[in-house]
Design an enzyme around this catalytic site. Sequence first.
Site, short mmCIF file in Angstrom:
data_model
loop_
_atom_site.label_atom_id
_atom_site.label_comp_id
_atom_site.label_asym_id
_atom_site.label_seq_id
_atom_site.Cartn_x
_atom_site.Cartn_y
_atom_site.Cartn_z
N LYS A 152 -4.45 63.53 32.46
CA LYS A 152 -4.70 62.62 30.99
C LYS A 152 -5.54 61.30 31.33
CE LYS A 152 0.04 63.63 28.67
NZ LYS A 152 1.74 63.12 28.05
N GLU B 258 17.01 68.44 26.21
CA GLU B 258 18.31 67.41 25.59
C GLU B 258 19.69 68.05 25.68
OE1 GLU B 258 14.46 66.43 24.01
OE2 GLU B 258 15.14 68.43 23.99
N ARG C 220 18.75 67.95 18.74
CA ARG C 220 18.72 69.29 19.29
C ARG C 220 19.44 69.56 20.71
NH1 ARG C 220 12.62 69.30 22.03
NH2 ARG C 220 12.52 71.43 21.36
#
Length: 630
Positions: A278, A364, A392
């Site tokens: 990244k 989640e 979710r």
Amino acid sequence: MNGLLDTIQSPADLRRLPRQQLRPLADELREFLLHSVAKTGGHLSSNLGTVELTVALHYVFNTPHDRIVWDVGHQTYPHKILTGRRERMSTLRQLGGISGFPVRTESEYDAFGTAHSSTSISAALGMAVAAKLKGEDRHAIAVIGDGAMTAGMAFEALNNAGVADTKLLVILNDNDMSISPPVGALNRYLAQLMSGRFYAAAKQMGKQVLSVAPPLFELAKRLEEQAKGMVVPATLFEKFGFNYIGPIDGHDLDSLIPTLQNIRELDGPQFLHVVTRKGQGYKLAEADPIAYHGPGKFDPKVGLQQPAQAPKPTFSQVFGQWLCDMAEHDPRLIGITPAMREGSGMVEFHRRFPARYHDVGIAEQHAVTFAAGLACEGLKPVVAIYSTFLQRAYDQMIHDVALQNLPVVFALDRAGIVGADGPTHAGAYDIPFVRCIPNMAMACPADEAECYRLLSTAFAQNHPVAVRYPRGSGIGAPLPQDLEGLPYGKGEVRRQGRRIAILAFGTLLYPALEAAEGLDATVANMRWAKPLDEDLVMELAASHDALVTLEEGAVSAGAGAAVLECLQSRGCEKRVLMLGLPDRFIEHGDPAKLLSMLGLDAAGIAAAIRDRFHIQEAPSPTLKVVNAAE
């Protein structure tokens, strides 16, 4: 720019370039990306890390005939630039501009709309199976990050895909970084593989082997022989039925392109493991990819700067302070986040209470049921989760928490309009979907001070309670100096007027107060969508000609609907105007502009009331504030 990038209007132009020009093109693309995002704000680290991978995919595969599905989609800016949207990058995430995520209606190259994680393999498998059933010769490629691989949905899809004889390619973009640092046994497994001399040797050997372009199964065999005694991910993914290839350097086009070309000729499900970094190519983002995950506007030469004057604390920061304060007071408190430590304001809590902090990864469903298990044993879990992500885990909230009436606090960040992230991240539906669940309660604080106090109220209950609050800052209300809560299920009158009573749920209280000045209307700060303060509703109904409900959430089945239900159940006929988010998805853009367009600013609220009830502006309104919040 007058370079290679100017000649690329579509991937077809890219595929006409000779291989030796791809490296300079990638360098131009990264430079353009950096300066473009610096002007608009947006996701940066993740996009800098996928430049070469994006170039290689569009170079090797015949897009859009071949489908690319990007997991989450916050790494697709290079993809957007190469697929005809370079000139529109200046409008990124702005009202009327292009989205920060893939959107099917925006481009034929956006094969699937994404913004929530771990959906790519399922979608790409659906496309691959459809191609097979229709007799179409096309590939489907899912690009998924290692952070997204912590979600159960990714493994459900792998389990299904491994037995489907399709042209499916899953690319694991292994950058050892989700938004928060990735967690869990699988991530440690991948990180261990990537560390030290093994990865360096494997990467170098891969380049040597690819230089003579042997069959890919031979490459995998030789890599394994080179790494005697090491356990490689092939063991895991081949058990799912995939042909595993990798790991290879995701920034080395001389490795990526021949590997992808060879994979293109293979049958059956393929799994390519690439390693990227990244922030690649921008040292500041490489050094701190979290800070540069989603920066605002900045000068690339200088980098991110601290503001000269500290801004008002955000609601997320207020939650973080309350969490630390309450944890100091009550050792039963446990903080849980599904991979959103920074976004949810939990960095300080993690530092001060590491044993009571749990980042469960992008999971989640697990986060909510994990909290239920803690609550069964007498602890007091607080699940910090974005409103859009709680969607979710709806089954878990109903079945594992509410049905058992367990005292779990849901701190719902990003409720209402979220701005540049758009409809995928908007918290529009939490009031309707929480309000209909037995045993659940829902608090809607109007400002920072109320948010702090209502969190304390929620924590004190012996049943599940959600507290919803918006992204960003409020009016700057000073925080309380103690942990005392507010009355459970009770609102207050903040302005006494006549004829019309505005019942405000949440932060729209303040534009309601402003609108009321020109109408001489009463304004009530309702505070709770459930339990509704029915006594206050009936009191206002009895003393006013009409009621106006106001919420930054879906009008359908929302807090306004709760008021109508209350009136109907008590046999009270009263004119009611319900204001809130309409029954459509709200596009991305500046939150203040969006609220104005939706008629939810002070002017829009006043105009809607005058229009519905034929009220003239009051000549000299007198403001009387009652029971003002701290």
